[in-house]
Design a protein around this motif. Structure first.
Motif, PDB file in Angstrom:
ATOM      1  N   GLY A   1      -7.303 -35.931  74.557  1.00 15.77           N
ATOM      2  CA  GLY A   1      -6.493 -35.850  73.347  1.00 15.77           C
ATOM      3  C   GLY A   1      -5.144 -36.506  73.491  1.00 15.77           C
ATOM      4  O   GLY A   1      -4.919 -37.352  74.330  1.00 15.77           O
ATOM      5  N   SER A   2      -4.197 -36.070  72.660  1.00 19.79           N
ATOM      6  CA  SER A   2      -2.915 -36.744  72.524  1.00 19.79           C
ATOM      7  C   SER A   2      -2.026 -36.610  73.748  1.00 19.79           C
ATOM      8  O   SER A   2      -1.033 -37.311  73.871  1.00 19.79           O
TER       9      SER A   2
ATOM     10  N   GLY B   1      -3.597 -30.121  74.184  1.00 25.01           N
ATOM     11  CA  GLY B   1      -4.495 -30.143  75.319  1.00 25.01           C
ATOM     12  C   GLY B   1      -5.244 -31.447  75.464  1.00 25.01           C
ATOM     13  O   GLY B   1      -4.896 -32.467  74.899  1.00 25.01           O
ATOM     14  N   ASP B   2      -6.307 -31.408  76.246  1.00 25.92           N
ATOM     15  CA  ASP B   2      -7.152 -32.571  76.459  1.00 25.92           C
ATOM     16  C   ASP B   2      -8.607 -32.165  76.303  1.00 25.92           C
ATOM     17  O   ASP B   2      -8.921 -31.067  75.892  1.00 25.92           O
ATOM     18  N   ALA B   3      -9.492 -33.092  76.672  1.00 24.78           N
ATOM     19  CA  ALA B   3     -10.910 -32.849  76.423  1.00 24.78           C
ATOM     20  C   ALA B   3     -11.497 -31.797  77.351  1.00 24.78           C
ATOM     21  O   ALA B   3     -12.596 -31.331  77.133  1.00 24.78           O
ATOM     22  N   VAL B   4     -10.742 -31.428  78.403  1.00 33.22           N
ATOM     23  CA  VAL B   4     -11.310 -30.491  79.351  1.00 33.22           C
ATOM     24  C   VAL B   4     -10.878 -29.062  78.996  1.00 33.22           C
ATOM     25  O   VAL B   4     -11.621 -28.299  78.424  1.00 33.22           O
TER      26      VAL B   4
ATOM     27  N   GLY C   1      -7.074 -28.270  78.354  1.00 32.69           N
ATOM     28  CA  GLY C   1      -5.648 -28.207  78.099  1.00 32.69           C
ATOM     29  C   GLY C   1      -4.798 -28.186  79.342  1.00 32.69           C
ATOM     30  O   GLY C   1      -3.632 -27.778  79.294  1.00 32.69           O
ATOM     31  N   ARG C   2      -5.335 -28.626  80.472  1.00 32.34           N
ATOM     32  CA  ARG C   2      -4.606 -28.599  81.728  1.00 32.34           C
ATOM     33  C   ARG C   2      -4.727 -29.967  82.422  1.00 32.34           C
ATOM     34  O   ARG C   2      -5.636 -30.729  82.143  1.00 32.34           O
TER      35      ARG C   2
ATOM     36  N   GLU D   1     -17.482 -31.131  88.147  1.00 35.55           N
ATOM     37  CA  GLU D   1     -17.096 -31.676  86.856  1.00 35.55           C
ATOM     38  C   GLU D   1     -15.767 -32.431  86.980  1.00 35.55           C
ATOM     39  O   GLU D   1     -14.925 -32.064  87.807  1.00 35.55           O
ATOM     40  N   PRO D   2     -15.550 -33.449  86.171  1.00 35.96           N
ATOM     41  CA  PRO D   2     -14.274 -34.169  86.216  1.00 35.96           C
ATOM     42  C   PRO D   2     -13.159 -33.379  85.549  1.00 35.96           C
ATOM     43  O   PRO D   2     -13.381 -32.659  84.581  1.00 35.96           O
ATOM     44  N   VAL D   3     -11.943 -33.531  86.096  1.00 37.94           N
ATOM     45  CA  VAL D   3     -10.753 -32.949  85.482  1.00 37.94           C
ATOM     46  C   VAL D   3      -9.714 -34.051  85.330  1.00 37.94           C
ATOM     47  O   VAL D   3      -9.668 -34.999  86.111  1.00 37.94           O
ATOM     48  N   LEU D   4      -8.897 -33.907  84.304  1.00 36.69           N
ATOM     49  CA  LEU D   4      -7.817 -34.865  84.107  1.00 36.69           C
ATOM     50  C   LEU D   4      -6.787 -34.670  85.207  1.00 36.69           C
ATOM     51  O   LEU D   4      -6.244 -33.582  85.384  1.00 36.69           O
TER      52      LEU D   4
END
Length: 470
Positions: free
Chosen positions: A14-15, A346-349, A351-352, A387-390
């Motif tokens: 996300g943003s 947050g993001d696609a995972v 929010g972290r 799983e991938p994380v940002l």
């Protein structure tokens, strides 16, 4: 796609992150365009370069460490040499220079571009023939110019009227006639970061074409007849993908060539269009091949010469990043890992963001902080099914801007002791490295045919203290 992304994609952040960065299906896959040509992931999951496991290289040489794929570098030299067989290809040493690299590029038939007394000393120590060296710089000292004349440097690119004064006086004293090019500021706004755009008017390099300084410098050199004026030089910037800037630059420089011919009846025999050819730091970058560059530049020069009724001059180019940038990557060891909230949206995972701290940072790669440069990264010491994380790969320095890779997806089980590799660090990383926080600079290790050799040793605390005479 990023450093390790391949296959289908299953989400988009996300943003709070880079808008184009997508979650990879396979965090173990590599995007070939980002890595040296001999890099692969071995059966045990670890990266290997030229047949050497990064785990073994880390054990032998420590981390952080720059790993240079020697065959990759040499093959890129050969690619440029094959694409420009009748032109002069100058390797731009400012990207990265040491004696071993200077020898490699010379052995592959390239010339060498230097821009300081130290770079000149390195080239000479490596045995590069002086006549194959071009000397750049906007503020060359009398000592630097004197040495260039004494050793017989092949081309000196003059950058100011004061330099013409100094060089003319030194040449008269020695009774020599150095070959020079006049660097022209052509007023091109290159599509790159403002700190690496070099052809717009409001900056320190060259003689302004628009204000008439360039033609004045040329006519002065011709009239005084002490320096041998061989041609004109133009460089529009770095990390450039759009050929239109080169087209505008060539058109304006060749129009100046025609103006010189009309004013003095002299056609200058050489034209140097500089370098600045972009490379892939992320999968969003799409660099041209040397063959494509050669085709485009010849078409531009031939067309403009025909329009101005000029004979086609002998062409030179100056790739640096395009040769050494993709040939090297940096290997780090992970020290700490933190998961932090990224704020509203947050993001696609979840929010972290995962902060992965490594044993290097802005002292071995200042480009992210300086130019807002983007890099990729991958877990290098093993494969992972997590799983991938940002993630954000950060350094060990006391600066919040100490970021190596701003946004990347790494496996969720990344942990202390893991090795992380960042590709595309051959250009302007070791050459701009510092001792910030008194961190010794990493070594450079060349790897070829299953063997590794140290070409620049790691600095030590003793090295740091040796300069401290207080």
């Amino acid at each position: 796609m990023r450093a390790h992304e391949a296959g289908a994609l299953h989400g988009e952040i996300g943003s709070q992150g880079a808008a184009w960065l997508r979650v990879p299906r396979d965090v173990n896959a590599l995007v070939p365009a980002l890595w040296p040509r001999t890099v692969s992931r071995a059966a045990d999951g670890a990266l290997a370069v030229a047949g050497c496991s990064v785990r073994d290289l880390a054990a032998e040489f420590g981390t952080s460490v720059y790993l240079l794929d020697e065959e990759d570098l040499r093959s890129r030299c050969r690619d440029f040499r094959a694409a420009f067989p009748t032109e002069d290809v100058y390797y731009a040493g400012k990207a990265f220079l040491c004696r071993a690299v200077a020898r490699m590029v010379a052995e592959e038939g390239l010339h060498l571009d230097v821009c300081s007394g130290g770079e000149l000393a390195t080239a000479l120590a490596a045995g590069v023939p002086p006549e194959r060296i071009g000397f750049h710089g906007n503020n060359k000292s009398i000592a630097e110019l004197s040495r260039a004349l004494d050793v017989g440097v092949g081309r000196i690119i003059v950058d100011s009227s004061h330099e013409i004064d100094r060089l003319t006086a030194l040449a008269r004293e020695r009774g020599v006639r150095p070959r020079v090019l006049v660097r022209v500021t052509v007023g091109v706004e290159a599509h790159t970061h403002e700190f690496i755009a070099t052809a717009h008017e409001d900056q320190k390099f060259g003689f302004s074409l628009a204000e008439g300084a360039a033609i004045a410098a040329v006519l002065r050199i011709l009239d005084e007849d002490v320096l041998e004026l061989r041609g004109l030089h133009s460089h529009i910037g770095s990390q450039i993908f759009d050929a239109s800037g080169f087209e505008v630059s060539a058109r304006r420089v060749l129009a100046l060539q025609a103006q010189i011919r009309d004013a003095r009846g002299v056609q200058l025999p050489e034209l140097d269009l500089g370098g600045g050819f972009g490379i892939a730091y992320t999968s969003q970058d799409d660099p041209a091949t040397p063959a494509d560059l050669a085709k485009r530049l010849r078409k531009i020069v031939d067309g403009e010469c025909a329009a101005e009724r000029l004979a086609v001059p002998h062409l030179s180019i100056e790739p640096g990043r395009a040769i050494v940038g993709p040939a090297m990557f940096t290997l780090y060891e992970v020290g700490t890992v933190k998961s932090v909230p990224v704020g509203t949206g947050g993001d696609a995972v979840d929010g972290r963001r995962c902060y992965v701290s490594v044993d290097g940072g802005m002292s071995d790669n200042i480009r992210t902080a300086l130019y807002d440069a983007s890099y990729s990264a991958t877990l290098a010491s093993r494969a992972s099914v997590a799983e991938p994380v940002l993630a954000r790969v950060v350094g060990k320095h006391c600066e919040s801007g100490d970021i190596v890779v701003k946004d990347e997806f790494l496996p969720a089980d990344v942990q202390p002791g893991d090795l992380v590799a960042v590709p595309g660090t051959g250009a302007y990383c070791r050459s701009m490295a510092s001792n910030y926080n008194h961190v010794p600079r990493p070594p450079v290790v060349a790897v070829r045919d299953g063997r590794a050799r140290l070409i620049v040793r790691r600095e030590t605390e003793e090295d740091l203290l040796a300069l401290d005479v207080g």
